[in-house]
Enzyme design. Structure first.
Site, PDB file in Angstrom:
ATOM      1  N   HIS A 135       2.634  -6.778 -39.125  1.00  6.39           N
ATOM      2  CA  HIS A 135       2.695  -5.350 -39.409  1.00  6.39           C
ATOM      3  C   HIS A 135       1.580  -5.012 -40.558  1.00  6.39           C
ATOM      4  O   HIS A 135       1.529  -3.482 -40.829  1.00  6.39           O
ATOM      5  CB  HIS A 135       4.004  -4.698 -40.005  1.00  6.39           C
ATOM      6  CG  HIS A 135       4.857  -4.980 -38.875  1.00  6.39           C
ATOM      7  ND1 HIS A 135       5.296  -3.777 -38.081  1.00  6.39           N
ATOM      8  CD2 HIS A 135       5.821  -5.868 -38.217  1.00  6.39           C
ATOM      9  CE1 HIS A 135       6.173  -4.050 -37.312  1.00  6.39           C
ATOM     10  NE2 HIS A 135       6.453  -5.230 -37.460  1.00  6.39           N
ATOM     11  N   LYS A 188       4.592   9.679 -46.242  1.00  2.00           N
ATOM     12  CA  LYS A 188       4.697   8.256 -46.094  1.00  2.00           C
ATOM     13  C   LYS A 188       4.789   7.931 -47.379  1.00  2.00           C
ATOM     14  O   LYS A 188       4.620   8.129 -48.493  1.00  2.00           O
ATOM     15  CB  LYS A 188       3.162   7.837 -45.569  1.00  2.00           C
ATOM     16  CG  LYS A 188       1.950   8.430 -46.049  1.00  2.00           C
ATOM     17  CD  LYS A 188       0.774   8.039 -45.312  1.00  2.00           C
ATOM     18  CE  LYS A 188       0.352   8.992 -44.198  1.00  2.00           C
ATOM     19  NZ  LYS A 188       0.672   8.439 -43.061  1.00  2.00           N
ATOM     20  N   ARG A 189       4.939   6.343 -47.566  1.00  4.57           N
ATOM     21  CA  ARG A 189       5.224   5.632 -48.750  1.00  4.57           C
ATOM     22  C   ARG A 189       3.683   5.861 -49.695  1.00  4.57           C
ATOM     23  O   ARG A 189       2.669   6.064 -49.381  1.00  4.57           O
ATOM     24  CB  ARG A 189       5.450   4.333 -48.685  1.00  4.57           C
ATOM     25  CG  ARG A 189       6.672   3.849 -48.253  1.00  4.57           C
ATOM     26  CD  ARG A 189       7.717   4.263 -49.361  1.00  4.57           C
ATOM     27  NE  ARG A 189       7.718   3.485 -50.543  1.00  4.57           N
ATOM     28  CZ  ARG A 189       8.608   2.454 -50.789  1.00  4.57           C
ATOM     29  NH1 ARG A 189       9.479   2.148 -49.968  1.00  4.57           N
ATOM     30  NH2 ARG A 189       8.491   1.764 -51.670  1.00  4.57           N
ATOM     31  N   LYS A 210      -3.282   4.241 -48.656  1.00  4.08           N
ATOM     32  CA  LYS A 210      -3.042   5.534 -47.761  1.00  4.08           C
ATOM     33  C   LYS A 210      -3.651   6.836 -48.421  1.00  4.08           C
ATOM     34  O   LYS A 210      -3.805   7.610 -47.903  1.00  4.08           O
ATOM     35  CB  LYS A 210      -1.433   5.603 -47.944  1.00  4.08           C
ATOM     36  CG  LYS A 210      -0.711   4.591 -47.133  1.00  4.08           C
ATOM     37  CD  LYS A 210       0.552   4.768 -46.965  1.00  4.08           C
ATOM     38  CE  LYS A 210       1.604   3.553 -46.535  1.00  4.08           C
ATOM     39  NZ  LYS A 210       1.571   3.585 -45.103  1.00  4.08           N
ATOM     40  N   THR A 212       3.003   5.541 -38.069  1.00  2.00           N
ATOM     41  CA  THR A 212       3.945   6.256 -37.140  1.00  2.00           C
ATOM     42  C   THR A 212       4.152   7.724 -37.388  1.00  2.00           C
ATOM     43  O   THR A 212       4.708   8.339 -36.368  1.00  2.00           O
ATOM     44  CB  THR A 212       5.387   5.390 -36.716  1.00  2.00           C
ATOM     45  OG1 THR A 212       5.907   5.026 -38.429  1.00  2.00           O
ATOM     46  CG2 THR A 212       5.108   4.291 -36.067  1.00  2.00           C
ATOM     47  N   LYS A 217       4.477  11.064 -34.670  1.00  2.37           N
ATOM     48  CA  LYS A 217       5.523  12.072 -34.688  1.00  2.37           C
ATOM     49  C   LYS A 217       5.208  13.524 -35.126  1.00  2.37           C
ATOM     50  O   LYS A 217       5.729  14.409 -34.370  1.00  2.37           O
ATOM     51  CB  LYS A 217       6.775  11.735 -35.782  1.00  2.37           C
ATOM     52  CG  LYS A 217       7.176  10.610 -35.615  1.00  2.37           C
ATOM     53  CD  LYS A 217       8.098  10.057 -37.096  1.00  2.37           C
ATOM     54  CE  LYS A 217       8.487   8.676 -36.622  1.00  2.37           C
ATOM     55  NZ  LYS A 217       8.660   7.782 -37.848  1.00  2.37           N
TER      56      LYS A 217
HETATM   57  C1  TH1 Z   1       4.119  -0.834 -41.884  1.00  2.00           C
HETATM   58  C2  TH1 Z   1       2.790  -0.624 -41.911  1.00  2.00           C
HETATM   59  O1  TH1 Z   1       2.252  -0.501 -43.080  1.00  2.00           O
HETATM   60  C3  TH1 Z   1       2.365   0.623 -40.705  1.00  2.00           C
HETATM   61  O2  TH1 Z   1       1.220   0.814 -40.638  1.00  2.00           O
HETATM   62  C4  TH1 Z   1       3.205   0.617 -39.416  1.00  2.00           C
HETATM   63  O3  TH1 Z   1       2.999   1.341 -38.785  1.00  2.00           O
HETATM   64  C5  TH1 Z   1       4.352   0.074 -39.951  1.00  2.00           C
HETATM   65  O4  TH1 Z   1       4.894  -1.085 -40.622  1.00  2.00           O
HETATM   66  C6  TH1 Z   1       5.337  -0.376 -38.305  1.00  2.00           C
HETATM   67  O5  TH1 Z   1       4.773  -1.219 -37.723  1.00  2.00           O
HETATM   68  C7  TH1 Z   1       4.667  -2.032 -42.728  1.00  2.00           C
HETATM   69  N1  TH1 Z   1       5.573  -2.227 -43.721  1.00  2.00           N
HETATM   70  C8  TH1 Z   1       5.871  -3.107 -44.495  1.00  2.00           C
HETATM   71  C9  TH1 Z   1       6.950  -3.430 -45.142  1.00  2.00           C
HETATM   72  C10 TH1 Z   1       6.908  -4.617 -45.947  1.00  2.00           C
HETATM   73  C11 TH1 Z   1       5.952  -5.490 -45.684  1.00  2.00           C
HETATM   74  C12 TH1 Z   1       5.144  -5.391 -44.781  1.00  2.00           C
HETATM   75  C13 TH1 Z   1       4.985  -3.967 -44.057  1.00  2.00           C
HETATM   76  S1  TH1 Z   1       3.694  -3.146 -42.998  1.00  2.00           S
HETATM   77  C14 TH1 Z   1       8.098  -4.971 -46.657  1.00  2.00           C
END
Ligand code: TH1
Length: 807
Positions: free
Chosen positions: A346, A532-533, A538, A640, A644
């Site tokens: 991810h 978003k976070r 970002k 994502t 949305k």
């Molecule tokens: C997120 C990605 O940053 C985001 O781009 C993506 O859309 C989402 O995953 C779903 O695929 C991620 N969240 C985390 C959380 C942790 C570690 C790695 C990632 S990557 C704890």
């Protein structure tokens, strides 16, 4: 059930549970009553689904994820049961507002952001497409922290989501398994001379599953999300007498790590990972053995998915059970393991690629470490002579005292996928290129998706109604049918109807903002949203710098003809992420300054909503005009919220990063505002090492003016934070190329401003975005996982001998 029956049953259940009339009951009692009616209704289908899978001996998939982020479940379960309208009307006739009950439910926030929310969208879609798939995770006592602002700083409060119980879960004590953490292990020959592990010391912990029904959309399918909670086994009670000892155990499933994309680096986190991996894999094997099939065929009945590296130990745990308990030989066990496992990456952010020190792994799960060592040894042996020495050294699992979890996941599985086209390409060409050379056939892409039902029907009933009236309601089942909207691109009535649905949503959000932040916003202004976070890559900072530019320009010339804008932020920063918290502080202080400045005549407002979570997303997204997707190209694996927001008619301003690229391809350049460096330009800078933020700062007057505002007192109360951010840009050479993209971003924002002035043009762009969002349905995404990776099929695809479709 019809409405009359429902009302009768509801009143009866309320009387049974609380000995009360509707008139006397609190929203919480009414919520509990409705929930209990729902669970007793669907539990039959739940049982039946399980029986059907078992009888059909269907291959099942298990989605292992350290995070799940379902949000509230009341309305989504009602929707999927086909009860939403009936219950809402029935309750209204009893004088109750469904929304008042829904408010009472705490968000189930066992995730940080995109990764956890994706897992929950997948759970919904797997059930809704009738696929035999289950979730496996951790039942954290405390979910992601609650965010409050004090003096414009983020403070974190615990999320006590279980305080009033959780009516969707079922504790299954009889399905508990034991997990061993810590201690020592050595191998000793058994009576046949085979080496078997002997365990010494360590903790034997009980993992108790709590199952939650994942209700499919109007198909009578209910799958299971199984979350594990730790307990002290009664027979071990004596060993845990002191409060400290008990605490050490309870901690294991106590809190979700609030770090998004960064490794927590703590022993507790590793123990959490091993705990839910071991519990999950053990319970899968127990189920498989009940089928009475030979162990050799387990790959035909079970698929295990490793969601990011956190559950990567599945590989070694599965091996452990096959060789230690089932007495399979290494080779056979290894082939089965690879066929059962699959892995999704991810992120390419280096800090999120998990590595554990050998010492720590030995101390948490010594037998797992031994097995990983053997996997590593055999990998090196197998590759020697086939690939060059350096490649093998770079790809092996154990390197310089560290265990590389992504390497374990790739080597131990048959599939590695990224989450958007660009991201999957980068995995092949850069991040995992060594592995791509070794295992080209394992690499594939599965672009993320979203549960359309939640993000339209639940979150945006106003727009959903317009869609029904315009194109019929087939889009509710088949999101691709949203394309039918394109026939109405020139239809003023439809464009107006969509616009007034948006306005209604904006008014609703405006009153929420008034109530919670005491800020007055104009619903006719552009609602510009970044949710978003909070993370440097970002680039919330880029957004802020542009706002500061607009502000400074307006101060110079208050008569400027810009469309009024409300900049809306929602973002949590990891509690230990100092820089991210400073960005929050600076945005909040800029908001205080700008919102109170009457000289700019309400042309700019900044609203930073506290405690961004799934429920807040459901309020914000339907009201958004502009979607900010402005990460540095190559850094956001997919995103994502971008999907949305477009689905709800927002216009995207974006870099060519993650799934933004596919959104651009879907809507065309005229319906999106693209700006900034491309991924290859970013990599060129890395290669040539020729980026100089200082030069831009010196040479570009706009950049200079805006960046200086961080340290010259323009924004009050940010002495330390302003300096910290200034330094990140100038002293540390702007790691995420904020200044490089600034001018281009401002131009893109101007084009947004221009487009909004032409109402009809804006409405057409918005319509185009809705119409093309169907391709991002997670129903399709999980179907691709099912076909390409898991090899599972919907149960109703099987007909029995009489040609009757079985349910
Ligand atoms: C997120 C990605 O940053 C985001 O781009 C993506 O859309 C989402 O995953 C779903 O695929 C991620 N969240 C985390 C959380 C942790 C570690 C790695 C990632 S990557 C704890």
């Amino acid at each position: 059930m019809n409405k009359i029956e429902f009302k009768k049953k509801f009143s009866r259940r309320l009387a049974e549970k609380f000995a009360m009339d509707v008139a006397d009951a609190s929203p919480d009692e009414l919520y509990q009553t409705l929930g209990s009616l729902m669970t007793s209704e669907y539990s039959q289908s739940w049982q039946q689904t399980w029986k059907d899978y078992r009888e059909a001996e269907q291959k099942q998939a298990y989605y292992f994820s350290i995070e799940f982020l379902p949000g509230k479940m009341l309305k989504s379960n009602l929707l999927n049961m086909g009860w939403l309208e009936m219950v809402s009307e029935g309750l209204a006739e009893l004088g109750i507002h469904l929304n008042d009950l829904a408010e009472v439910e705490p968000d189930m926030a066992l995730g940080n952001g995109g990764l956890g929310r994706l897992a929950s969208c997948f759970m919904d879609s797997i059930a809704s497409t009738g696929l035999p798939g289950n979730g496996n995770g951790i039942r954290y006592e405390y979910g992601l922290f609650k965010q409050r602002f004090v003096d414009n700083y983020q403070v974190e409060l615990p999320d006590e989501w279980l305080q009033k119980g959780n009516l969707w879960e079922v504790r299954k004590e009889s399905k508990a398994v034991d997990v061993r953490i810590g201690g020592d292990v050595y191998l000793s020959p058994d009576e046949y001379g085979n080496l078997t592990p002997i365990y010494q010391d360590g903790m034997l912990l009980r993992a108790v599953p709590y199952d939650t029904g994942m209700v499919g959309y109007k198909n009578d399918i209910v799958n299971t999300m199984r979350l594990w909670s730790v307990e002290i086994p009664p027979e071990e009670e004596d060993r845990y007498r002191s409060i400290e000892d008990r605490r050490a155990v309870e901690d294991l499933t106590s809190v979700l790590y609030p770090d998004d994309s960064s490794e927590a680096g703590r022993k507790l986190r590793l123990s959490q990972e091993y705990f839910f991996v071991s519990a999950g894999v053990q319970s899968i094997l127990r189920y498989y053995k009940q089928l009475k099939k030979p162990m050799d065929k387990i790959n035909q009945y079970i698929a295990i998915h490793i969601n990011d590296t956190h559950p990567a130990m599945c590989v070694a745990e599965f091996m452990r059970l096959l060789i230690d308990d089932e007495k399979l030989g290494w080779e056979r066990a290894w082939n089965l393991t690879q066929e059962v496992m699959s892995y999704t990456n991810h992120t390419i952010m280096a800090e999120a690629l998990e590595k554990w020190s050998i010492g720590m792994m030995k101390s948490v799960c010594p037998r797992i470490y031994q097995i990983i060592e053997e996997i590593d040894r055999r990998f090196v042996e197998e590759m020697t002579g086939v690939h060059d020495f350096d490649l093998i050294q770079r790809t092996r699992i154990i390197q310089c005292d560290q265990v590389h979890m992504a390497h374990l996941a790739i080597i131990g599985s048959h599939s590695t996928n990224g989450v958007a086209k660009l991201h999957s390409d980068l995995l092949k060409s850069v991040v995992l290129q060594d592995f791509y050379r070794i295992y080209p056939a394992r690499f594939n892409n599965k672009t993320n998706g979203i549960a359309m039902r939640r993000w339209t029907q639940l979150a945006n009933p106003t727009m959903s109604k317009v869609l029904d009236d315009t194109i019929g309601d087939s889009w509710r089942e088949q999101p691709k049918n949203l394309r039918l909207l394109l026939n109405y691109e020139e239809d003023n009535q439809v464009l107006e109807a969509l616009a007034s649905a948006k306005l209604e949503n904006k008014k609703r959000l405006a009153s929420y903002i008034k109530e919670h932040c005491n800020i007055e916003v104009n619903p006719h202004a552009i609602f510009d949203v970044q949710i978003k976070r909070l993370h440097a890559y970002k680039r919330q900072l880029l957004n802020l710098l542009h706002i500061i530019k607009l502000y400074l320009d307006l101060k110079e010339d208050p008569e400027q003809a810009i469309e009024p804008r409300v900049f809306i932020f929602g973002a949590k920063a990891a509690p230990s992420y100092h820089y991210a918290k400073s960005v929050i502080k600076v945005i909040n202080e800029a908001a205080s300054l700008i919102n109170q400045d009457t000289t700019i005549k309400d042309k700019l407002k900044i609203v930073f909503l506290e405690n961004y979570n799934v429920s807040l997303a459901e309020r914000i997204i339907p009201a958004a005009d502009v979607s900010e997707q402005i990460s540095l190209a190559s850094k956001e694996a997919s995103g994502t919220s971008n999907m949305k927001l477009m689905l709800n008619g927002a216009v995207t301003i974006a870099t060519l990063d993650g799934a933004n690229v596919e959104i651009r391809d879907a809507v065309g350049d005229e319906n999106i505002a693209i700006f900034g460096l491309t991924e290859s330009e970013v990599y060129q800078y890395y290669e040539n090492k020729n980026y100089s933020a200082t030069n831009i700062y010196k040479e570009n007057a706009n950049v200079h003016k805006v960046v200086k505002a961080l340290i010259d007192g323009t924004i009050p109360n940010i002495f330390a934070e302003g300096q910290e951010i200034f330094d990140s840009l100038i002293k540390y050479n702007d790691e995420f190329f904020v200044l490089r993209d600034f001018e281009d971003y401002c131009l893109a924002q101007e084009s947004i401003n221009e487009a909004y002035k032409d109402k009809r043009r804006w409405q057409k762009i918005s319509l185009n975005n809705i119409a093309h969002a169907g391709r991002f349905s997670s129903d399709s995404t999980v179907q691709r996982y099912a076909e390409d990776i898991w090899q599972i099929e919907p149960v109703f695809a099987h007909e029995d001998d009489r040609g009757v479709i079985q349910h």
